[in-house]
Design an enzyme around this catalytic site. Structure first.
Site, mmCIF file in Angstrom:
data_model
loop_
_atom_site.group_PDB
_atom_site.id
_atom_site.type_symbol
_atom_site.label_atom_id
_atom_site.label_comp_id
_atom_site.label_asym_id
_atom_site.label_seq_id
_atom_site.Cartn_x
_atom_site.Cartn_y
_atom_site.Cartn_z
ATOM 1 N N ASP A 41 -9.228 -12.421 32.263
ATOM 2 C CA ASP A 41 -10.314 -12.863 33.147
ATOM 3 C C ASP A 41 -9.805 -13.484 34.439
ATOM 4 O OD1 ASP A 41 -13.115 -13.252 33.661
ATOM 5 O OD2 ASP A 41 -12.878 -15.377 33.184
ATOM 6 N N SER B 3 -18.916 -14.719 35.882
ATOM 7 C CA SER B 3 -18.925 -13.543 35.017
ATOM 8 C C SER B 3 -20.250 -13.464 34.263
ATOM 9 C CB SER B 3 -17.778 -13.611 34.008
ATOM 10 O OG SER B 3 -16.546 -13.793 34.660
ATOM 11 N N GLN C 162 -15.707 -5.745 33.327
ATOM 12 C CA GLN C 162 -16.504 -6.953 33.519
ATOM 13 C C GLN C 162 -17.492 -6.746 34.660
ATOM 14 O OE1 GLN C 162 -15.227 -10.989 35.514
ATOM 15 N NE2 GLN C 162 -14.663 -11.122 33.349
#
Length: 320
Positions: A234, A255, A305
Site C-alpha cells: 500500500d 484508499s 487498488q
C-alpha cells in the site's frame, strides 16, 4: 512468538531459528504485525507508523487483518488472495480489534472473513482465501521489466539527503523533505526513476521501485512474508494515479479497496521490484495496479487498488 497458523500465541513471528549475528529483526514482525490474542479469533493490533495525514496507514490494516486470518487456518494452508474495503477512517489514537469469522473450510480452499473495529464500528472488512498446495501444468506469467539492480540505486532516504544538500532549495520544500526523512517507515525503497519533486510536469502514470522490509525476517511460514508484503503493497501505491496530474495539490486521498493475489513463495526482507501503473482516473477516483517481482524474474504478487482523489489547482512555485 508463534507464527500464523501455528498452535502458539498470536503474532507474525519468524519461528525459524536465530537471527543472523549483527542483523536486526524486522520491526514489522516484532511490533507492527505482532497481534495480541484476546480470545479465539479476536485480536488487538497497535500502530508503529502513522502518516502525516494522521489517518491509519492502510497497509498496516491489511497486513494485520491477514495476520488475524492466518491464525484461523492450518500451517499447511497458504493465502492466495485477499479482497478488502476501507469503510471508515481509522483513529491512530486507539488500537484496532480484529474479529475473524471462519466462513468456509474446504478440502482445498478455506475462506476467512475479518472485520477491523474501532469505537464499536467496523473501519475495514476483508476476505482472505487460503489453499493447500497443488501442482498444475498450466503455468505462465508476464516478463519482468529490465531495470538496474538495487545495488546501483539510491534509497529514498539518500535521495532526500541529496536534495537537502542543494543550497538553492526553497524553505517550503526543505521542510517537506525533512518531514518525510524523519518518518519511521519500516520499509526500504529504491526508486528506479525517481521523479523530479520540484517539477509539476505531467508524467506517465507508471513507477518502478525496489522495495523490502527493513531488518531480518528469515525463512519461515510463507504466510508471514505475505503479511509483510500486504503492508508494503500500500506504500506510495495510489500516488501512481497522480503522476500525470502534478499541477494539482492533493486535498484528500484515501484508499477505498485493496486486492492482492499471491502466486509463488518469496522473501519480503529481500529486494523485490514493485511495478505500479494507473490505467484510469476519473470521478474523484483513481485505479492502480501493481506487480511485485522477485529478483530472479518470477512474478510473486499482483495488487490492485482504487482510491478517492480530490485535488485543487496549485500556483507554480520555483524551488529557488
Amino acid at each position: 512468538m508463534g507464527d500464523p497458523g501455528g498452535a502458539g500465541g498470536a503474532g507474525a513471528g519468524p519461528g525459524s531459528g536465530p537471527t543472523p549475528s549483527g542483523d536486526l529483526r524486522s520491526v514489522l514482525i516484532t511490533s507492527v504485525l505482532n497481534l495480541e490474542r484476546l480470545e479465539v479469533d479476536l485480536f488487538r493490533g497497535r500502530h508503529h507508523w502513522v502518516p502525516a495525514t494522521q489517518r491509519l496507514f492502510g497497509g498496516q490494516i491489511v497486513g494485520q487483518a491477514l495476520v488475524a486470518a492466518a491464525h484461523a487456518v492450518s500451517r499447511d494452508e497458504q493465502v492466495h488472495s485477499l479482497h478488502c474495503y476501507f469503510v471508515r477512517t481509522g483513529d491512530p489514537k486507539v488500537p484496532v480489534l480484529y474479529e475473524v469469522e471462519r466462513t468456509r473450510t474446504g478440502k482445498s480452499f478455506s475462506v476467512r472473513s475479518v472485520k477491523a473495529i474501532q469505537h464499536g464500528k467496523p473501519i475495514f472488512i476483508c476476505q482472505a482465501s487460503f489453499q493447500l498446495s497443488q501442482g498444475s501444468p498450466v503455468q505462465h506469467q508476464f516478463t519482468m521489466p529490465t531495470v538496474p539492480p538495487p545495488e546501483e540505486l539510491l534509497t529514498q532516504d539518500e535521495l532526500i539527503q541529496k536534495f537537502l544538500q542543494d543550497p538553492n532549495v526553497a524553505e517550503g520544500y526543505r521542510k517537506r523533505l525533512t518531514k518525510i526523512q524523519a518518518q519511521d517507515v519500516p520499509i526500504e525503497i529504491k526508486p528506479v526513476n525517481p521523479p523530479d519533486i520540484f517539477s509539476s510536469e505531467p508524467q506517465e502514470p507508471k513507477q518502478l521501485f525496489w522495495v523490502r522490509a527493513r531488518g531480518y525476517i528469515g525463512e519461515t511460514d510463507m504466510k508471514v512474508h505475505c503479511c509483510v508484503a500486504a503492508y508494503i503493497s500500500d506504500y506510495a501505491f495510489l500516488g501512481t494515479a497522480l503522476l500525470p496530474h502534478r499541477q494539482y495539490r492533493i486535498k484528500f486521498m484515501v484508499s477505498l479497496d485493496h486486492s492482492m493475489w499471491f502466486h509463488v513463495p518469496f522473501r519480503a526482507d529481500h529486494w523485490m521490484l514493485y511495478e505500479c501503473e494507473s490505467p484510469w482516473a476519473g470521478g474523484c477516483r483513481g485505479l492502480v495496479q501493481g506487480r511485485l517481482w522477485r529478483r530472479d524474474g518470477v512474478l510473486a504478487v499482483t495488487c490492485a487498488q482504487e482510491g478517492v482523489i480530490r485535488v485543487e489547482q496549485t500556483q507554480q512555485q520555483s524551488k529557488l
